[in-house]
Write a protein that holds these residues in place. Sequence first.
Motif, short mmCIF file in Angstrom:
data_model
loop_
_atom_site.label_atom_id
_atom_site.label_comp_id
_atom_site.label_asym_id
_atom_site.label_seq_id
_atom_site.Cartn_x
_atom_site.Cartn_y
_atom_site.Cartn_z
N MET A 1 -18.61 5.89 -2.76
CA MET A 1 -17.82 7.23 -3.00
C MET A 1 -17.59 7.43 -4.60
SD MET A 1 -14.89 8.93 -0.97
CE MET A 1 -15.93 8.71 0.52
N GLU A 2 -18.18 8.27 -5.27
CA GLU A 2 -17.86 8.52 -6.79
C GLU A 2 -16.73 9.09 -6.89
OE1 GLU A 2 -19.77 7.07 -9.07
OE2 GLU A 2 -21.28 5.98 -7.49
N LEU A 3 -16.32 8.95 -8.10
CA LEU A 3 -15.02 9.76 -8.51
C LEU A 3 -15.27 11.41 -8.65
CD1 LEU A 3 -12.07 9.85 -9.25
CD2 LEU A 3 -12.84 9.15 -11.74
N HIS A 4 -16.33 11.79 -9.43
CA HIS A 4 -16.53 13.15 -9.77
C HIS A 4 -16.74 13.73 -8.33
CE1 HIS A 4 -20.62 11.17 -9.69
NE2 HIS A 4 -21.20 12.20 -9.17
N HIS A 5 -17.23 13.06 -7.32
CA HIS A 5 -17.45 13.77 -5.80
C HIS A 5 -15.94 14.35 -5.51
CE1 HIS A 5 -21.70 11.51 -5.15
NE2 HIS A 5 -21.63 12.59 -5.80
N LEU A 6 -15.07 13.23 -5.64
CA LEU A 6 -13.65 13.40 -5.20
C LEU A 6 -13.03 14.54 -6.20
CD1 LEU A 6 -12.34 9.63 -4.28
CD2 LEU A 6 -13.62 11.28 -2.94
N GLU A 7 -13.28 14.52 -7.15
CA GLU A 7 -12.62 15.55 -8.04
C GLU A 7 -13.19 16.95 -7.67
OE1 GLU A 7 -13.49 13.78 -12.00
OE2 GLU A 7 -11.11 13.10 -12.19
N ALA A 8 -14.43 16.84 -7.42
CA ALA A 8 -14.95 18.18 -7.06
C ALA A 8 -14.60 18.63 -6.00
CB ALA A 8 -16.58 18.00 -7.11
N PHE A 9 -14.35 17.79 -4.77
CA PHE A 9 -13.86 18.11 -3.55
C PHE A 9 -12.46 18.62 -3.68
CE2 PHE A 9 -11.12 16.49 -0.04
CZ PHE A 9 -11.68 17.40 1.11
N VAL A 25 -13.21 22.38 -13.19
CA VAL A 25 -13.87 20.90 -13.53
C VAL A 25 -14.80 20.81 -14.68
CG1 VAL A 25 -13.18 19.92 -11.15
CG2 VAL A 25 -15.53 20.85 -11.63
N GLY A 26 -15.22 22.26 -15.18
CA GLY A 26 -15.90 22.34 -16.20
C GLY A 26 -17.34 22.05 -15.84
N ARG A 27 -17.90 22.52 -14.55
CA ARG A 27 -19.12 22.22 -14.09
C ARG A 27 -19.77 23.58 -13.67
NH1 ARG A 27 -21.11 16.48 -13.39
NH2 ARG A 27 -19.32 15.11 -13.71
N SER A 28 -20.97 23.47 -13.63
CA SER A 28 -21.73 24.52 -13.14
C SER A 28 -21.30 24.69 -11.48
CB SER A 28 -23.20 24.58 -13.27
OG SER A 28 -23.83 23.64 -12.61
N GLN A 29 -21.80 25.96 -11.05
CA GLN A 29 -21.45 26.23 -9.52
C GLN A 29 -22.59 25.35 -8.75
OE1 GLN A 29 -23.89 28.32 -7.55
NE2 GLN A 29 -23.01 27.23 -5.73
N PRO A 30 -23.97 25.31 -9.26
CA PRO A 30 -24.82 24.43 -8.43
C PRO A 30 -24.40 22.93 -8.58
CG PRO A 30 -25.95 26.11 -9.62
CD PRO A 30 -24.48 26.41 -9.97
N GLY A 31 -23.98 22.69 -9.73
CA GLY A 31 -23.40 21.31 -9.93
C GLY A 31 -22.27 20.74 -8.90
N VAL A 32 -21.34 21.43 -8.73
CA VAL A 32 -20.37 21.40 -7.84
C VAL A 32 -21.04 21.26 -6.26
CG1 VAL A 32 -18.21 22.08 -6.70
CG2 VAL A 32 -18.59 22.21 -9.18
N THR A 33 -21.74 22.29 -5.92
CA THR A 33 -22.26 22.47 -4.74
C THR A 33 -23.09 21.17 -4.55
OG1 THR A 33 -22.47 24.83 -4.75
CG2 THR A 33 -24.09 23.73 -3.05
N ARG A 34 -23.85 20.67 -5.29
CA ARG A 34 -24.75 19.41 -5.16
C ARG A 34 -23.75 18.19 -4.74
NH1 ARG A 34 -27.24 19.73 -9.37
NH2 ARG A 34 -25.77 18.15 -10.50
#
Length: 326
Positions: A1-9, A25-34
């Motif tokens: 489980m990656e930290l960036h996954h948890l931060e996105a959640f 989080v400074g990411r694109s919408q498709p990036g967060v969705t992924r």
Amino acid sequence: MELHHLEAFSAVMSAGSMTGAGRLVGRSQPGVTRMIQELEQEIGYALFDRKGPRVTPTQRAFLLYEEVERSLIGLDAIRASARAIGLDAPAPLRVAATPALAAALVPRTIAALAQHEAPLDVQLRSASAEHIVQALLARTVEVGVATLPLDHATLDLHYIVEAPCVAVLHADHPLAGPGVLALQDIAAHPVVTVANRYRLRRRIDAAFADAGLQPVIALETNASLNAVMAAHARLGVALVDPATAFGTRIAGTVVRRIDAHIPFLFGVVTLPGKPLSSGASRLIEALGHVCVDLLPDAVRHAAAQHDALMTRRANPSRTHTKGVPA
């Protein structure tokens, strides 16, 4: 489980949409969705119901969110400690307190220390007593200040403070005159009070029951300050803890003693077997003095008195020895 996954959640839970989370989080919408899809694939169940650009958390998402937030808060604490080590500075003192105590007592204690000693770098969180225990066990805070009961074998209880509950009324209320209010007179008016049935509310209800009274509850709330504001709005007589009544005074209201001693009990807890930082020791000792100075009739008890204090009933015949400030 990656930290960036948890931060996105965590960001999606806060924002309510993938697009909003991306901005956080400074990411694109498709990036967060992924990232959310990758997290769901790893844990094996859906976290959100998708409805166009917005999402609705599932029940499992809410359960997971509590664990994720504790982990992320703990990570933030590690980052702060790492920065302090790099600067050869003490780490911030992390304190958690129930809302009334966090608002009324802890800031006063920090200010009192700053008048005589080097100011403390404090991170203060407000939470329920149960979440404070969790935070201590997870080592995301060093000091907890919470209402009783606090009979946990895994915690060190330093001392207990007892002070009588009071009534808060709008200044124009018929009972707002000087003097001690009779519980019987209070019961003749709508009452506003707290809803924590295993803590303060239990003792308030017992006082009315022992006096043979059945008050009409106009509003019950999970925060004493809400009850005070309801009294300010003329919804009724607020029966609240003295920390809120005296520590967060609201213009247009008055505080009055009542003729039944309904004890408000809270204690200071830390983890056992872990040496306290000098800042924690200073704050714990200073807090005890601030409580006695601010709260009329406050008494400091040894931790060993916990069980005896919890089993003692409200005492309608007890009189107060120290006046309530106007």
